[in-house]
Structures are given as structure tokens and as C-alpha cells.
Design a protein around this motif. Structure first.
Motif, mmCIF file in Angstrom:
data_model
loop_
_atom_site.group_PDB
_atom_site.id
_atom_site.type_symbol
_atom_site.label_atom_id
_atom_site.label_comp_id
_atom_site.label_asym_id
_atom_site.label_seq_id
_atom_site.Cartn_x
_atom_site.Cartn_y
_atom_site.Cartn_z
ATOM 1 N N GLU A 306 47.105 -43.245 55.260
ATOM 2 C CA GLU A 306 46.121 -44.227 55.701
ATOM 3 C C GLU A 306 46.767 -45.312 56.561
ATOM 4 O O GLU A 306 46.137 -45.833 57.484
ATOM 5 N N GLY A 310 44.759 -44.702 59.519
ATOM 6 C CA GLY A 310 43.558 -45.366 59.051
ATOM 7 C C GLY A 310 42.927 -44.601 57.905
ATOM 8 O O GLY A 310 43.176 -43.393 57.732
ATOM 9 N N GLU A 312 39.736 -43.822 57.331
ATOM 10 C CA GLU A 312 38.427 -43.210 57.531
ATOM 11 C C GLU A 312 38.426 -41.706 57.288
ATOM 12 O O GLU A 312 37.496 -41.167 56.707
ATOM 13 N N GLN A 313 39.461 -41.001 57.751
ATOM 14 C CA GLN A 313 39.459 -39.545 57.665
ATOM 15 C C GLN A 313 40.678 -39.022 56.914
ATOM 16 O O GLN A 313 41.098 -37.885 57.108
ATOM 17 N N SER A 458 30.193 -36.612 55.527
ATOM 18 C CA SER A 458 30.294 -36.498 56.974
ATOM 19 C C SER A 458 30.765 -35.102 57.293
ATOM 20 O O SER A 458 31.378 -34.438 56.478
#
Length: 513
Positions: A306, A310, A312-313, A458
Motif C-alpha cells: 500500500e 496506494g 485502493e487496489q 469493483s
């Protein structure tokens, strides 16, 4: 200076080692692999140095009655708690406590009791050291005119040295994520900030990623509410981001937050012990007909990925890495280690790149990844689509050095043909879809990510065409001994060019000229 008997330290060590001797004969699970990497601090030139011994721990045992136990433990301020917990928890769960006759309620109760027993047992092992530490902390040097200042100073120094030794012996804690499979049902017990992911592949090519539970951290709303009911200022906890140096609100061991919390400013208003070792248990979840894999990850591995790319994914990324390695490797140990090494390289490369996220990547903690396959055989060497492999598109986030935005690049990962597992061994079976043939289209499978707490999901974009299929027969080498390429990177070059062109032509940039 009064000192407790010298053999007590040996007695404590014997008690800690006794749990290990009870579990020595338990067989290891062969459908599981573990990868690890030690902590690292980077110098300005990118050279890494390990700052302390590895503090993580793990377990992976096969019990009776189709019972399997796995765990990843993230230790801090030493490896004692992680090591003790991995040994003691196994003894509390796999020595006849669990049978196939137990209901879901029974299993959850036994798991909760096991964690409670581990916590109590650990503090019993350090009880004498804590008592000696408390005694010495209140020790007052004698006022005796016949004792010189030099003698008093020497005695005081010995007291301080002994206190330091005792602090090293009793300090530290651990977080834990544990997976139990019984009657082909999955149970997850979590204490702290590690993570469990379940990746399920269906016959129509859908790959779903489930994050089981949320971390017990200072930004978990449920945990903040729990602390608030005890009188703790949850807003201050959220702002601080840590409790006694750790982000976890639940943990094993750590006597400071368990016994001395009233002396910690952030926790002092609490009516009762605010940081607990009670696990949050999820399950059961049936594994009947499930093909895929289970991942248990330490906080260090999660944070490293992360920090680099990041949050998010991160789940999709780690699953994509595991899927890719499963298609290449014939050893689960090699799969897990390769994924950990890849995360380590990504983290390092972001640091030395000087990009925007490099400031988050100056160091990483110990990393542990445990992979348990579910009715999924390993590749017999690397498989291409024409050798019985199966194509699964997975979305890997890509970002350039100039922008914080991300582009989802869909990679079609070749997975080995499915088979069933009988008594822990692989037995081949025929794929329903058959082997790809000329003119057939790649499956337009998506990789979905779902958090079991928030129920958000998602899916990846793209048509899965980055790896083009070849004919049903493997291509023969030409006169130079080379096989014609079948990987089409045009989509990658187009995306790269659009992200780097800044309105200018990409001619002369990446890609074949």
C-alpha cells in the motif's frame, strides 16, 4: 538489592517451550506455502539494512477429522509473543478440542476460548519477571552513612541494568490472523491488523476476491465506538493513529496496554482494559465446490504494497501476483516466496524512483504471506494456453511518475487446468471449457474485490487481450531455435504512451519501432 530466584527465568522458558513439544508431531499441511522477508531500512542511495531480527511467526498444520489450522502473527518489540502464540494456539485447537461433530457455534466458542487461553498463558510465563520489575522499580537505595557514594552509584547502576533486562524479557506483543478449515468450512479469527483474502474462481471465468473482516486499527469505526463506550476519547485515538506505538486496537501480549493502561495518557480514562485480545470471528463459509486460494498476510506485507501503490487496489494486486506465480511455479513455497520478493522489489523501486509515493517507502517491516490452495493444482512447470492452461484476466493498477491517477491494465493470466483434491493429493480432471483453439475468444473474466464488512465491490476493465492466444498446437522453433512471440504488448504501449505523451507524439518512445 533483593533478587528473585535465578532459576525462575529457566522455569519460564521451559513453560514457553512445553507448548512446542506438544505440537512437534503434528503434520504440516502440504497444500500450503509460506513466504517471508525481513524488515528493511533504506539509505539515501537505496541500499537496505535490516534494523532488527524478524518478529513475524506463522503456523500451518493438518489435524484429524479434516481439520486444518493456519495463522500469521505480526510481532513487535521482539518475537516472543508471536512465537508463543503460534505454539500455544496450535496446542489449544489441534489436540482433540475440535471434531467434525462440532457446530458453527461450538467452533466459534472454542476459537474464542483458545485466544483467551493463549493470552493468559503468556502472561503466566512472564508473571515472575513482571513482579521482579515492579519490585525493582520501587526499590529505594538504603541511607547508610557507612556506604560510599561510589557504592550507591554502582548499586543503582545494577538495578537499572536489571530493569532493562526485564523490560526486554516482558515487552512486546503480536497481532494474529488465523484460518481454520473444519468439515470443509472456513473460519477466520482476527486480532489486530493482519489480513485474510479469499479468491474464488468460478467456471465462467469470474474471479472474486473477498477481504474477510476489517483490521482492528485506530480508523476502524466499530473499534472506535467500542473504545468510546469504555470512556476513551475516540477522536483523540483517531488523530493519534497509534496506541502505545502500534496502530492496532486489539493485540496479544503487550503488558503495557493490558496492565498499565491507566498510565498511558490516551487510555487513562478507560473504565476497564481497552486493548483486548478477543478475536473477531468470521464464518463459517462453505468451501464446497470452491476453486481458488486463501491468503493470510502480515501487516508488514500489506503496508509495503500500500505504501508503494496506494491502498485502493492492494487486494487485487496481491491476488494477481499470486495467480501469476501459481501458473509458473510447481511449489507453493516458491509461489509465496516469489510474491513476497516481488512486493519487496516494488517497494524498493518506488523509493529509489523519487516519485511522489517514495516518501512513504523509506522502510518496511517484516513481511509474511501464507497461501492455501483450494482445489487448485500447481502448474507442472510453466503452462501456456496451448498446454492446458486457462486464461484469467486480472486488473493490475498502473501509475506513472507524473500523475497520481491510475490506469487499470488487464493481464490475462494463464492458470493450470483445474483438478480435484482427494485426501490431499492431486487427481487430474478435464476442464469443462476445453483448451483454447484458433479463433476462440479469451474469457472476459473480471476480478472482483469485496470487503465482507462494507459489501463494496469493483471489477476490472479490459477485454483480456494483452496475452493473445495461439493455435492449439505449440509453435515449433525456427532455424535459430527461437519460438515466434505470442505476447501482444500493443495495449500496454498505447496506455503508456497516453500517460506520458502530454499531448506530444510518442514516436521514438516505448514499443517496437
Amino acid at each position: 538489592m533483593q533478587r528473585l530466584p535465578s532459576n525462575m527465568a529457566a522455569q519460564r522458558r521451559n513453560l514457553m517451550q512445553s507448548h512446542q513439544s506438544w505440537t512437534d508431531d503434528l503434520p504440516l499441511c502440504q497444500m500450503c506455502g509460506v513466504g517471508t522477508a525481513p524488515n528493511c531500512v533504506y539509505s539515501p542511495d537505496g541500499k537496505g539494512t535490516q534494523s532488527h531480527p524478524n518478529e513475524d511467526g506463522h503456523l500451518r498444520f493438518r489435524g484429524e477429522d479434516g481439520c486444518f489450522l493456519y495463522g500469521v502473527f505480526n510481532g513487535y518489540d521482539g518475537s516472543r509473543v508471536a512465537s508463543f502464540a503460534s505454539q500455544c494456539l496450535t496446542a489449544e485447537l489441534l489436540l482433540g478440542q475440535l471434531t467434525s461433530n462440532h457446530t458453527d457455534g461450538d467452533v466459534r466458542r472454542i476459537l474464542t476460548q483458545a485466544f483467551d487461553a493463549v493470552e493468559k498463558s503468556y502472561f503466566e510465563t512472564i508473571g515472575d519477571a513482571l513482579a521482579e520489575k515492579a519490585h525493582l522499580s520501587n526499590y529505594v537505595l538504603p541511607h547508610n552513612e557507612n556506604v560510599s557514594f561510589h557504592q550507591l552509584s554502582s548499586q543503582s547502576q545494577k538495578v537499572q541494568e536489571r530493569l532493562k533486562e526485564l523490560e526486554q524479557e516482558v515487552s512486546g506483543g503480536a497481532t494474529a490472523v488465523v484460518a481454520l478449515i473444519l468439515n470443509n468450512k472456513l473460519y477466520i479469527a482476527n486480532v489486530g491488523t493482519n489480513r485474510a483474502l479469499l479468491c474464488k474462481s468460478s467456471s465462467d471465468g469470474q474471479n472474486q476476491v473477498l477481504q474477510i473482516g476489517r483490521p482492528h486499527s485506530t480508523d476502524n469505526e466499530d473499534e472506535l465506538q467500542r473504545l468510546a463506550t469504555l470512556g476513551v476519547d475516540s477522536a483523540r485515538v483517531r488523530q493519534a493513529g497509534q496506541i502505545a506505538g502500534q496502530s492496532s486496537t486489539r493485540r496479544l501480549g503487550d503488558y503495557r496496554v493490558k496492565f498499565n493502561y491507566s498510565e498511558i495518557d490516551l487510555l487513562s480514562p478507560a473504565k476497564t482494559r481497552p486493548v483486548v485480545a478477543e478475536p473477531e470471528i468470521h464464518g463459517s463459509q462453505s468451501l464446497d465446490g470452491v476453486t481458488g486460494f486463501l491468503l493470510l498476510m502480515s501487516e508488514g506485507l500489506i503496508n509495503a504494497l500500500e505504501s508503494a501503490h496506494g491502498p485502493e487496489q492492494a487486494n487485487q494486486e496481491i491476488v494477481a501476483m499470486v495467480a501469476a506465480e501459481l501458473a509458473q511455479q510447481n511449489s507453493l513455497e516458491a509461489v509465496a516466496q516469489s510474491v513476497v520478493e516481488r512486493v519487496k522489489r516494488l517497494h524498493h523501486d518506488v523509493y529509489v524512483s523519487g516519485r511522489q509515493r517514495s516518501t512513504y517507502c523509506s522502510r518496511h517491516e517484516d513481511m509474511t504471506l501464507l497461501i492455501r490452495t483450494l482445489n487448485m493444482p500447481l502448474a507442472d512447470g510453466a503452462l501456456t494456453p496451448t498446454q492446458g492452461g486457462r486464461i484469467y484476466p486480472v486488473s493490475v493498477p498502473y501509475s506513472n511518475s507524473q500523475s497520481t491517477s491510475k490506469t487499470s491494465v488487464t493481464l490475462s493470466l494463464v492458470m493450470p487446468s483445474q483438478s480435484t483434491l482427494t485426501n490431499g493429493t492431486n487427481t487430474a480432471s478435464t476442464l469443462e471449457e476445453g483448451t483454447p483453439t484458433p479463433g476462440s475468444q479469451s474469457p472476459t473474466a473480471t476480478l472482483q474485490s469485496t470487503n465482507t464488512q462494507t459489501q463494496s465491490s469493483s471489477s476490472s476493465s479490459g477485454d483480456g487481450s494483452l496475452f493473445r492466444q495461439r493455435g492449439s498446437q505449440a509453435a515449433q522453433p525456427d532455424e535459430t531455435g527461437r519460438v515466434p512471440p505470442y505476447v501482444d504488448f500493443s495495449q500496454f504501449y498505447r496506455l503508456w504512451g497516453s500517460d506520458h505523451s502530454d499531448g506530444q507524439s510518442t514516436q521514438g518512445g516505448l514499443g517496437p519501432q
